[in-house]
Design a protein around this motif. Structure first.
Motif, mmCIF file in Angstrom:
data_model
loop_
_atom_site.group_PDB
_atom_site.id
_atom_site.type_symbol
_atom_site.label_atom_id
_atom_site.label_comp_id
_atom_site.label_asym_id
_atom_site.label_seq_id
_atom_site.Cartn_x
_atom_site.Cartn_y
_atom_site.Cartn_z
ATOM 1 N N UNK A 48 0.856 -1.184 0.000
ATOM 2 C CA UNK A 48 0.000 0.000 0.000
ATOM 3 C C UNK A 48 0.891 1.232 0.000
ATOM 4 N N UNK A 49 0.373 2.321 -0.520
ATOM 5 C CA UNK A 49 1.125 3.569 -0.509
ATOM 6 C C UNK A 49 0.249 4.699 0.025
ATOM 7 N N UNK A 50 0.896 5.807 0.336
ATOM 8 C CA UNK A 50 0.158 6.971 0.804
ATOM 9 C C UNK A 50 0.933 8.228 0.430
ATOM 10 N N UNK A 51 0.198 9.235 0.018
ATOM 11 C CA UNK A 51 0.811 10.526 -0.307
ATOM 12 C C UNK A 51 0.548 11.502 0.823
ATOM 13 N N UNK A 52 1.331 12.558 0.857
ATOM 14 C CA UNK A 52 1.317 13.439 2.028
ATOM 15 C C UNK A 52 0.056 14.274 2.144
ATOM 16 N N UNK A 53 -0.787 14.274 1.121
ATOM 17 C CA UNK A 53 -2.043 15.016 1.240
ATOM 18 C C UNK A 53 -3.128 14.197 1.939
ATOM 19 N N UNK A 54 -2.731 12.997 2.386
ATOM 20 C CA UNK A 54 -3.654 12.128 3.116
ATOM 21 C C UNK A 54 -3.022 11.782 4.453
ATOM 22 N N UNK A 55 -3.855 11.433 5.433
ATOM 23 C CA UNK A 55 -3.305 10.918 6.680
ATOM 24 C C UNK A 55 -3.719 9.474 6.944
ATOM 25 N N UNK A 56 -4.546 8.944 6.057
ATOM 26 C CA UNK A 56 -4.976 7.553 6.235
ATOM 27 C C UNK A 56 -5.364 6.995 4.878
ATOM 28 N N UNK A 57 -5.004 5.727 4.684
ATOM 29 C CA UNK A 57 -5.435 5.059 3.458
ATOM 30 C C UNK A 57 -5.675 3.602 3.797
ATOM 31 N N UNK A 58 -6.761 3.081 3.270
ATOM 32 C CA UNK A 58 -7.117 1.697 3.589
ATOM 33 C C UNK A 58 -7.088 0.832 2.358
ATOM 34 N N UNK A 59 -6.608 -0.405 2.583
ATOM 35 C CA UNK A 59 -6.680 -1.411 1.533
ATOM 36 C C UNK A 59 -7.417 -2.609 2.086
ATOM 37 N N UNK A 60 -7.164 -3.736 1.486
ATOM 38 C CA UNK A 60 -7.799 -4.955 1.979
ATOM 39 C C UNK A 60 -7.038 -5.440 3.211
ATOM 40 N N UNK A 61 -7.627 -5.373 4.336
ATOM 41 C CA UNK A 61 -7.061 -5.764 5.644
ATOM 42 C C UNK A 61 -5.889 -4.907 6.091
#
Lengths: 109, 114
Positions: A48-61
């Motif tokens: 999974x990845x995340x960019x700095x304009x987000x503070x949370x990101x969800x994937x499968x489990x």
């Protein structure tokens, strides 16, 4: 260069429990982060990845949390399974990946 | 799902010999990378390659190392005169139209120098 590191070398959890793997970074200009999983004898696998304009990101489990104030990332794995046993790295992919040393997740049946 | 493939899976070479590790990146990818991982240690960046030239290299990637994209599909890492400390897993990776995307890794070549 950038310093991306992990707090714990080994995390042992019971099957079915939730796992939390932490990662700290030092470069406040970092704006994109990736979590990889590496099983024995294999190459790193994107989770999974995340960019700095987000503070949370969800994937499968999996969920990644980003706290830019304290330069901290975490990877949460819900209902951990034996197949989740691996080494987990966070990485800053700008131009080239900078890997932390990794946290080995051991899932006890 | 497209994969990065690496050959051979295991290479055994005498110290001082040249070795070429081969990779076939995902076909529409534009950015290519080599990494190494010494047993029990973290993955270390060696080199990145874009538009037929090296875009970045680490201090590990000295004059003994070279990379090449000899045709439209292969991406190779050559070590001219191998040393015992070159023994490691070598991973190839590629990414698509933008380098700021997840890299896709092959399963590596285990290089053993005797």
């Amino acid at each position: 260069g950038e310093n991306v590191g992990l707090h714990l070398p080994t995390l042992s959890v019971q099957e079915g429990d939730n796992s939390i793997i932490n990662c700290a970074y030092s470069n406040s200009a970092s704006d994109y982060f990736i979590w990889y999983k590496q099983e024995s004898g294999k190459g790193p696998q994107f989770i999974i990845d995340i960019r700095s304009n987000m503070d949370k990101r969800q994937g499968q489990r999996v969920t990644v949390l980003l706290n830019k104030t304290v330069k901290h990332l975490s990877l949460q794995i819900a209902a951990t399974q034996p197949g989740d046993s691996a080494v987990y790295f966070c990485a800053d992919p700008r131009r080239a990946l900078t890997f932390g040393s990794g946290t080995r997740l051991q899932v006890q049946p | 799902e497209p994969e990065v493939t690496q050959t051979p899976s295991h290479q055994v070479t005498q110290m001082g010999q040249e070795v070429i590790l081969r990779c076939v990146p995902i076909s529409n990818h534009l950015y290519f990378y080599w990494y190494r991982q010494i047993l029990g240690q973290k993955v270390e960046f060696l080199v990145s390659f874009y538009n037929n030239e090296i875009s970045e290299k680490s201090e590990i990637f000295d004059d003994q190392f070279s990379v090449e994209r000899p045709d439209g599909s292969n991406f190779t890492l050559k070590i001219r005169s191998t040393k015992l400390e070159d023994s490691a897993m070598y991973f190839c990776a590629s990414t698509g139209q933008d380098s700021n995307q997840p890299q896709h890794f092959g399963d590596g070549t285990r290089l053993s120098i005797l």
